[in-house]
Write a protein that holds these residues in place. Structure first.
Motif, PDB file in Angstrom:
ATOM      1  N   ILE A   1      -6.411  -0.228  -2.375  1.00 56.30           N
ATOM      2  CA  ILE A   1      -7.576   0.609  -2.074  1.00 56.30           C
ATOM      3  C   ILE A   1      -8.720   0.247  -3.014  1.00 56.30           C
ATOM      4  O   ILE A   1      -9.869   0.113  -2.601  1.00 56.30           O
ATOM      5  CB  ILE A   1      -7.211   2.101  -2.175  1.00 56.30           C
ATOM      6  CG1 ILE A   1      -6.330   2.492  -0.995  1.00 56.30           C
ATOM      7  CG2 ILE A   1      -8.461   2.969  -2.209  1.00 56.30           C
ATOM      8  CD1 ILE A   1      -5.808   3.898  -1.036  1.00 56.30           C
ATOM      9  N   LYS A   2      -8.408   0.060  -4.283  1.00 56.61           N
ATOM     10  CA  LYS A   2      -9.421  -0.318  -5.276  1.00 56.61           C
ATOM     11  C   LYS A   2     -10.038  -1.681  -4.945  1.00 56.61           C
ATOM     12  O   LYS A   2     -11.233  -1.898  -5.137  1.00 56.61           O
ATOM     13  CB  LYS A   2      -8.779  -0.360  -6.659  1.00 56.61           C
ATOM     14  CG  LYS A   2      -9.735  -0.588  -7.796  1.00 56.61           C
ATOM     15  CD  LYS A   2      -9.002  -0.511  -9.121  1.00 56.61           C
ATOM     16  CE  LYS A   2      -9.947  -0.736 -10.270  1.00 56.61           C
ATOM     17  NZ  LYS A   2      -9.246  -0.669 -11.554  1.00 56.61           N
ATOM     18  N   ALA A   3      -9.229  -2.599  -4.420  1.00 58.45           N
ATOM     19  CA  ALA A   3      -9.704  -3.930  -4.060  1.00 58.45           C
ATOM     20  C   ALA A   3     -10.479  -3.927  -2.744  1.00 58.45           C
ATOM     21  O   ALA A   3     -11.135  -4.913  -2.420  1.00 58.45           O
ATOM     22  CB  ALA A   3      -8.533  -4.896  -3.969  1.00 58.45           C
ATOM     23  N   GLY A   4     -10.396  -2.848  -1.964  1.00 58.60           N
ATOM     24  CA  GLY A   4     -11.098  -2.765  -0.692  1.00 58.60           C
ATOM     25  C   GLY A   4     -10.309  -3.339   0.472  1.00 58.60           C
ATOM     26  O   GLY A   4     -10.852  -3.510   1.561  1.00 58.60           O
ATOM     27  N   ILE A   5      -9.039  -3.621   0.264  1.00 58.67           N
ATOM     28  CA  ILE A   5      -8.211  -4.178   1.329  1.00 58.67           C
ATOM     29  C   ILE A   5      -7.696  -3.066   2.243  1.00 58.67           C
ATOM     30  O   ILE A   5      -7.639  -3.221   3.450  1.00 58.67           O
ATOM     31  CB  ILE A   5      -7.053  -5.000   0.730  1.00 58.67           C
ATOM     32  CG1 ILE A   5      -7.637  -6.188  -0.038  1.00 58.67           C
ATOM     33  CG2 ILE A   5      -6.087  -5.467   1.800  1.00 58.67           C
ATOM     34  CD1 ILE A   5      -6.634  -6.965  -0.849  1.00 58.67           C
ATOM     35  N   LEU A   6      -7.345  -1.920   1.667  1.00 55.30           N
ATOM     36  CA  LEU A   6      -6.920  -0.751   2.433  1.00 55.30           C
ATOM     37  C   LEU A   6      -7.974   0.342   2.322  1.00 55.30           C
ATOM     38  O   LEU A   6      -8.766   0.354   1.386  1.00 55.30           O
ATOM     39  CB  LEU A   6      -5.596  -0.198   1.901  1.00 55.30           C
ATOM     40  CG  LEU A   6      -4.341  -1.034   2.090  1.00 55.30           C
ATOM     41  CD1 LEU A   6      -3.149  -0.299   1.499  1.00 55.30           C
ATOM     42  CD2 LEU A   6      -4.087  -1.300   3.555  1.00 55.30           C
TER      43      LEU A   6
END
Length: 96
Positions: free
Chosen positions: A70-75
């Motif tokens: 989530i932090k990486a923007g993948i989820l």
């Protein structure tokens, strides 16, 4: 399962994001290496396409990996509370 494998020296932990069986031990071979995470510098690099592939096949991330993705923007979505909060006693509930 998408999970973190600890690497690095004593007191200098770094982690690899791997795909492996849920109950498989961390030592030894794994199915695929999907990136790395360094909590000391708060840096990470993940292979977005491969993560999407494994999740489409049915692999599920651990709670910590879910929060990192989530932090990486993948989820997208809300983070999962990893550490449980201590229970308050009855006297403390009335005071607050």
């Amino acid at each position: 399962m998408l999970k973190l494998k600890r690497i690095g020296k004593k007191h200098q932990a770094a982690f690899r994001l791997i795909v492996d069986e849920k109950r498989h031990k961390m030592v030894g071979t794994n199915v695929e290496d999907l990136g790395w995470y360094n909590p000391r510098e708060d840096k990470f690099e993940f292979k977005k396409e491969r993560i999407a592939h494994w999740m489409s096949v049915g692999a599920k991330p651990t709670d910590t990996v879910h929060n990192l993705l989530i932090k990486a923007g993948i989820l997208t979505g809300k983070k999962i509370a990893v550490h449980s909060q201590p229970k308050k006693k009855e006297g403390e509930k009335a005071a607050t």
